[in-house]
Scaffold this motif. Structure first.
Motif, short mmCIF file in Angstrom:
data_model
loop_
_atom_site.label_atom_id
_atom_site.label_comp_id
_atom_site.label_asym_id
_atom_site.label_seq_id
_atom_site.Cartn_x
_atom_site.Cartn_y
_atom_site.Cartn_z
N LYS A 70 7.78 -3.92 10.05
CA LYS A 70 8.35 -4.07 9.31
C LYS A 70 7.07 -3.20 8.79
CE LYS A 70 10.13 -4.94 5.15
NZ LYS A 70 10.77 -3.69 4.68
N GLY B 31 3.68 -1.24 5.90
CA GLY B 31 3.69 -1.30 5.07
C GLY B 31 2.41 -2.89 4.93
N VAL B 32 3.22 -3.26 5.96
CA VAL B 32 2.18 -5.06 6.32
C VAL B 32 0.61 -4.91 6.59
CG1 VAL B 32 4.40 -6.62 7.20
CG2 VAL B 32 2.60 -5.47 9.19
N GLY B 33 0.15 -3.79 7.12
CA GLY B 33 -0.90 -3.66 7.00
C GLY B 33 -1.22 -3.20 9.19
N LYS B 34 -0.70 -2.30 9.75
CA LYS B 34 -0.47 -2.72 11.04
C LYS B 34 -1.65 -1.51 11.17
CE LYS B 34 2.69 -0.04 12.59
NZ LYS B 34 1.19 1.49 12.47
N SER B 35 -1.59 -0.13 10.86
CA SER B 35 -2.63 0.31 10.41
C SER B 35 -4.47 0.02 9.94
CB SER B 35 -2.91 2.06 9.92
OG SER B 35 -1.11 2.25 10.48
N ALA B 36 -3.80 -1.08 9.04
CA ALA B 36 -5.45 -1.19 8.91
C ALA B 36 -5.82 -2.10 9.16
CB ALA B 36 -5.29 -1.82 7.04
N SER C 149 -1.53 7.36 9.61
CA SER C 149 -3.02 7.29 8.65
C SER C 149 -3.90 7.17 9.34
CB SER C 149 -2.03 5.81 7.63
OG SER C 149 -1.62 5.00 8.63
N ASN D 95 -1.59 -10.67 8.01
CA ASN D 95 -1.79 -9.80 6.96
C ASN D 95 -1.61 -9.84 5.29
OD1 ASN D 95 -4.42 -7.46 6.11
ND2 ASN D 95 -2.35 -6.14 6.35
N MET D 96 -2.88 -9.98 4.59
CA MET D 96 -2.52 -10.09 3.13
C MET D 96 -1.72 -11.63 2.71
SD MET D 96 -0.11 -6.71 2.17
CE MET D 96 -0.52 -4.85 3.39
N PRO E 13 -6.46 -11.94 4.27
CA PRO E 13 -6.35 -11.63 2.70
C PRO E 13 -6.21 -9.91 2.25
CG PRO E 13 -8.95 -11.55 2.71
CD PRO E 13 -8.39 -11.46 4.13
N ILE E 14 -5.69 -10.30 1.25
CA ILE E 14 -5.73 -8.92 0.50
C ILE E 14 -6.99 -8.72 0.11
CG2 ILE E 14 -4.50 -7.77 -1.42
CD1 ILE E 14 -2.35 -9.42 -1.49
N ASP E 15 -7.48 -7.48 0.84
CA ASP E 15 -8.93 -7.17 0.12
C ASP E 15 -9.05 -6.03 -0.40
OD1 ASP E 15 -11.67 -6.91 -0.05
OD2 ASP E 15 -11.75 -7.40 1.70
N ALA F 271 -8.69 -1.64 1.06
CA ALA F 271 -7.73 -0.70 0.77
C ALA F 271 -8.65 0.54 0.03
CB ALA F 271 -7.10 -1.08 -0.98
N MET G 128 -9.95 2.49 3.45
CA MET G 128 -8.81 3.08 4.23
C MET G 128 -8.33 4.39 3.19
SD MET G 128 -7.09 1.05 6.53
CE MET G 128 -5.55 1.90 6.64
P1 ADP Z 1 1.46 -0.44 7.55
O1 ADP Z 1 0.50 0.52 8.55
O2 ADP Z 1 2.09 -1.25 8.42
O3 ADP Z 1 2.40 1.20 7.31
P2 ADP Z 1 -1.24 0.51 6.57
O4 ADP Z 1 -2.40 -0.50 7.35
O5 ADP Z 1 -0.82 1.58 6.17
O6 ADP Z 1 0.53 -0.32 6.58
O7 ADP Z 1 -1.76 -0.38 4.64
C1 ADP Z 1 -0.21 0.27 4.14
C2 ADP Z 1 -1.54 -0.42 2.68
O8 ADP Z 1 -1.84 -1.49 2.51
C3 ADP Z 1 -2.18 0.56 2.63
O9 ADP Z 1 -2.31 1.18 1.56
C4 ADP Z 1 -3.91 -0.51 3.47
O10 ADP Z 1 -5.00 0.50 2.72
C5 ADP Z 1 -2.90 -1.30 2.04
N1 ADP Z 1 -3.43 -2.92 3.26
C6 ADP Z 1 -3.42 -3.06 4.05
N2 ADP Z 1 -3.91 -4.27 4.55
C7 ADP Z 1 -4.40 -4.63 3.28
C8 ADP Z 1 -5.49 -5.79 2.74
N3 ADP Z 1 -5.50 -6.87 3.89
N4 ADP Z 1 -5.64 -6.01 1.79
C9 ADP Z 1 -5.29 -4.79 1.15
N5 ADP Z 1 -5.11 -3.48 1.11
C10 ADP Z 1 -4.21 -3.31 2.58
#
Ligand code: ADP
Length: 273
Positions: free
Chosen positions: A45, A47-52, A79, A206-207, A241-243, A247, A250
């Motif tokens: 899915k 938006g779960v933070g794959k790129s982060a 991203s 993540n999150m 965690p959500i940190d 964010a 990034m």
């Molecule tokens: P995906 O690659 O899965 O679509 P992203 O890595 O682009 O998701 O993350 C989506 C948004 O959430 C971005 O703005 C990113 O900075 C933020 N984000 C991701 N993981 C976290 C986290 N653990 N804490 C805070 N923000 C996060």
């Protein structure tokens, strides 16, 4: 797969049937490249933070002294350049396409480095997008790398299929978050990897929670942790965690400076590949 439903084209199918086993679709990288380990970061899915996760793992590997590259295969939602503050355009010489380099030397290629207007969408059909990802694998001058991380687009479409079939991966890291809706779709991606005999290095949730800045209490913002990793008997590599710092970093192109001990198990697992 039954004979009736077989189109005869293994490149457009994920089935792991007998005919496929006799045929390898792996393609070599370019002649100037020596890449020791290749790990795809995947999620069912968006938006779960794959790129982060891709970015922070790359930064941690780099901090530990490894030569690292990131192939941004999320062609319609790239991203990675923004997360690392890369604004330069990709250059080419007679050896191939030259990746950008971050301050600490992480090599990056992304479609965003080829667009003159970053707000314009990439409106291409799946096979064209998958073709560009192959080009990033074959025509980019990565040089010597200890780790190439591939930031896959979400889902189980053309691009993950192409990556799983044509790039000899050491394995994948699956990123999930604690929502049931996410788990459901992440399971599809895990099943796809299993069908295609791809090594699943582990799952990162993540999150997973928020830490209250005042009292330090953990709040499960999206509910209790999922059990995807148990259901698939794969390792849980960490819960992040959500940190808000992550964010912000990034968004500001400073993800390279993000450090978290919660990434250490995932990185150690990659070191043992
Ligand atoms: P995906 O690659 O899965 O679509 P992203 O890595 O682009 O998701 O993350 C989506 C948004 O959430 C971005 O703005 C990113 O900075 C933020 N984000 C991701 N993981 C976290 C986290 N653990 N804490 C805070 N923000 C996060």
């Amino acid at each position: 797969m039954s004979k009736e439903s077989c189109s005869g084209n293994c490149a457009s199918c994920a089935s792991n049937c007998e005919e496929r086993k006799s045929e390898s679709l792996f393609e070599p990288t370019g002649e100037f490249n020596d890449i020791k380990h290749i790990v795809a970061v995947v999620s069912g899915k968006g938006g779960v933070g794959k790129s982060a996760v891709t970015s922070t793992l790359a930064a941690e590997l780099c901090r530990r002294g490894y030569k690292v590259g990131i192939l941004d295969a999320d062609i319609t939602g790239p991203s990675i350049p923004k997360a690392f503050g890369i604004t330069s355009r990709a250059m080419q010489n007679d050896t191939g396409i030259l990746p950008a380099e971050t301050k600490n030397g992480i090599k990056i290629i992304s479609v965003n480095m080829m667009l003159s207007d970053l707000e314009q969408p990439v409106v291409w059909r799946g096979p064209v997008i998958a073709g560009l990802v192959k080009q990033f694998w074959q025509d980019v001058v990565w040089g010597d790398l200890d780790y190439l991380l591939i930031d896959c687009p979400p889902g189980t479409g053309d691009v993950p299929l192409t990556i799983f079939q044509t790039i000899r991966l050491d394995g994948i890291i699956m990123v999930t978050s604690p929502q049931d809706l996410v788990s459901l779709i992440v399971k599809k991606a895990l099943n796809m990897a299993k069908m295609m005999n791809i090594n699943i290095i582990g799952v990162i949730e993540n999150m997973s929670y928020i830490v209250c800045p005042d009292c330090g209490k953990r709040i499960n913002a999206f509910g209790e942790s999922g059990t995807v990793y148990e259901d698939f008997s794969v390792k849980l590599l960490g819960k992040l965690p959500i940190d808000p710092d992550l964010a912000v970093m990034m968004d500001n192109g400073a993800v390279e400076h993000y450090e978290s001990e919660l990434l250490s198990e995932a990185v150690s697992e990659m070191e043992s590949l």
